[in-house]
Design a protein around this motif. Structure first.
Motif, PDB file in Angstrom:
ATOM      1  N   ALA A  80      25.171  37.850  38.180  1.00 16.49           N
ATOM      2  CA  ALA A  80      25.279  39.311  38.253  1.00 16.49           C
ATOM      3  C   ALA A  80      26.708  39.712  37.892  1.00 16.49           C
ATOM      4  O   ALA A  80      27.669  39.162  38.438  1.00 16.49           O
ATOM      5  N   PRO A  81      26.899  40.660  36.981  1.00 16.03           N
ATOM      6  CA  PRO A  81      28.252  41.008  36.532  1.00 16.03           C
ATOM      7  C   PRO A  81      29.223  41.369  37.653  1.00 16.03           C
ATOM      8  O   PRO A  81      30.385  40.957  37.624  1.00 16.03           O
ATOM      9  N   LYS A  82      28.764  42.142  38.652  1.00 14.48           N
ATOM     10  CA  LYS A  82      29.680  42.560  39.719  1.00 14.48           C
ATOM     11  C   LYS A  82      30.100  41.362  40.580  1.00 14.48           C
ATOM     12  O   LYS A  82      31.267  41.272  40.987  1.00 14.48           O
ATOM     13  N   VAL A  83      29.177  40.457  40.857  1.00 13.50           N
ATOM     14  CA  VAL A  83      29.520  39.257  41.624  1.00 13.50           C
ATOM     15  C   VAL A  83      30.521  38.415  40.839  1.00 13.50           C
ATOM     16  O   VAL A  83      31.517  37.928  41.388  1.00 13.50           O
ATOM     17  N   HIS A  84      30.271  38.247  39.565  1.00 15.32           N
ATOM     18  CA  HIS A  84      31.179  37.496  38.694  1.00 15.32           C
ATOM     19  C   HIS A  84      32.574  38.129  38.710  1.00 15.32           C
ATOM     20  O   HIS A  84      33.582  37.445  38.887  1.00 15.32           O
ATOM     21  N   ASP A  85      32.631  39.442  38.550  1.00 14.90           N
ATOM     22  CA  ASP A  85      33.901  40.158  38.497  1.00 14.90           C
ATOM     23  C   ASP A  85      34.666  40.036  39.813  1.00 14.90           C
ATOM     24  O   ASP A  85      35.868  39.740  39.826  1.00 14.90           O
ATOM     25  N   TRP A  86      33.983  40.259  40.927  1.00  8.92           N
ATOM     26  CA  TRP A  86      34.659  40.180  42.231  1.00  8.92           C
ATOM     27  C   TRP A  86      35.092  38.758  42.547  1.00  8.92           C
ATOM     28  O   TRP A  86      36.162  38.547  43.124  1.00  8.92           O
ATOM     29  N   LEU A  87      34.278  37.776  42.188  1.00  8.53           N
ATOM     30  CA  LEU A  87      34.645  36.384  42.444  1.00  8.53           C
ATOM     31  C   LEU A  87      35.948  36.039  41.725  1.00  8.53           C
ATOM     32  O   LEU A  87      36.862  35.459  42.315  1.00  8.53           O
ATOM     33  N   VAL A  88      36.045  36.423  40.462  1.00  7.52           N
ATOM     34  CA  VAL A  88      37.254  36.124  39.692  1.00  7.52           C
ATOM     35  C   VAL A  88      38.451  36.892  40.235  1.00  7.52           C
ATOM     36  O   VAL A  88      39.525  36.325  40.470  1.00  7.52           O
ATOM     37  N   ASN A  89      38.275  38.192  40.455  1.00  7.76           N
ATOM     38  CA  ASN A  89      39.418  39.048  40.793  1.00  7.76           C
ATOM     39  C   ASN A  89      39.834  39.000  42.252  1.00  7.76           C
ATOM     40  O   ASN A  89      41.028  39.088  42.557  1.00  7.76           O
ATOM     41  N   TYR A  90      38.868  38.850  43.160  1.00 11.77           N
ATOM     42  CA  TYR A  90      39.190  38.885  44.586  1.00 11.77           C
ATOM     43  C   TYR A  90      39.404  37.501  45.184  1.00 11.77           C
ATOM     44  O   TYR A  90      40.033  37.379  46.239  1.00 11.77           O
ATOM     45  N   VAL A  91      38.872  36.475  44.524  1.00 12.35           N
ATOM     46  CA  VAL A  91      38.926  35.140  45.128  1.00 12.35           C
ATOM     47  C   VAL A  91      39.697  34.152  44.245  1.00 12.35           C
ATOM     48  O   VAL A  91      40.727  33.615  44.650  1.00 12.35           O
ATOM     49  N   VAL A  92      39.214  33.929  43.027  1.00 10.34           N
ATOM     50  CA  VAL A  92      39.820  32.890  42.194  1.00 10.34           C
ATOM     51  C   VAL A  92      41.295  33.186  41.909  1.00 10.34           C
ATOM     52  O   VAL A  92      42.137  32.294  41.970  1.00 10.34           O
ATOM     53  N   LYS A  93      41.628  34.434  41.605  1.00 10.31           N
ATOM     54  CA  LYS A  93      43.021  34.772  41.291  1.00 10.31           C
ATOM     55  C   LYS A  93      43.972  34.488  42.452  1.00 10.31           C
ATOM     56  O   LYS A  93      45.165  34.293  42.243  1.00 10.31           O
TER      57      LYS A  93
END
Length: 214
Positions: A82-95
């Protein structure tokens, strides 16, 4: 999960599904729930395991980003379609995770375009905040060769990187603008009044104008 079910709104779901996000929870209400729960890593892991999109978004808001191992994040990204899950995972967690740069390099070279788009998102972050060690000319070479024919999500991520190079690095600005003008990616993308077009030459020009006006 019962609380998330109670927050489900058919109109919100219909709007989200147009963007590929299969959930119907207003994000403001989701953030309010996360604020009440505060950080709970174990609960976040259990919510992620449900595979429910709203639950996974909540998990990303209440987790401890630095607690994940490299392979955990890699597996999570590959599950996050899901695009929003992908986006939040990268921006809120991985970074915020100590393995971010290792994952950035690995994901950039991944044959899965969705995974590769995460590598480009992390690269864009580096371009803006910590460009030391990046070969910006080489990044522009790759963008010039591959962006036009890239799948949508990868194309968006590469286009963002192109714009960021042009905005933040004057020595590469002319070439970045020229690449954007030649490829014409997102040139005709509909843009709401008052918003900046994602077409890289327009985006670069507007952001540089704002910087110079400060």
């Amino acid at each position: 999960m019962a609380e998330l079910a109670d927050l489900e709104d058919p109109q919100v779901r219909a709007a989200n599904e147009k963007r590929g996000d299969d959930h119907g929870v207003n994000l403001g209400k989701l953030r309010a729930l996360a604020k009440r729960l505060k950080t709970q890593q174990e609960l976040a892991l259990r919510l992620w395991e449900t595979e429910d999109t709203a639950a996974r978004l909540l998990a990303l808001l209440i987790c401890r980003p630095k607690a994940f191992e490299r392979d955990e994040l890699d597996a999570m990204l590959r599950e996050a379609r899901a695009p929003k899950v992908h986006d939040w995972l990268v921006n809120y967690v991985v970074k915020k995770n100590p393995h971010a740069q290792e994952l950035r390099v690995a994901w950039l070279a991944d044959p899965d375009p969705v995974v590769a788009s995460a590598g480009w998102a992390l690269t864009t972050e580096r371009v803006a905040k910590k460009p030391e060690g990046l070969d910006l000319a080489e990044l522009l070479d790759v963008i010039e060769a591959e962006m036009r024919d890239a799948p949508e999500r990868l194309q968006w991520a590469m286009n963002h990187c192109l714009a960021q190079i042009g905005i933040e690095h004057p020595e590469h600005r002319t070439r970045a603008v020229a690449i954007g003008e030649r490829l014409e990616v997102l040139k005709d993308y509909p843009t709401s009044p008052g918003c900046t077009s994602p077409f890289a030459p327009t985006w670069i020009s507007e952001m540089v104008r704002r910087q110079q006006a400060r």
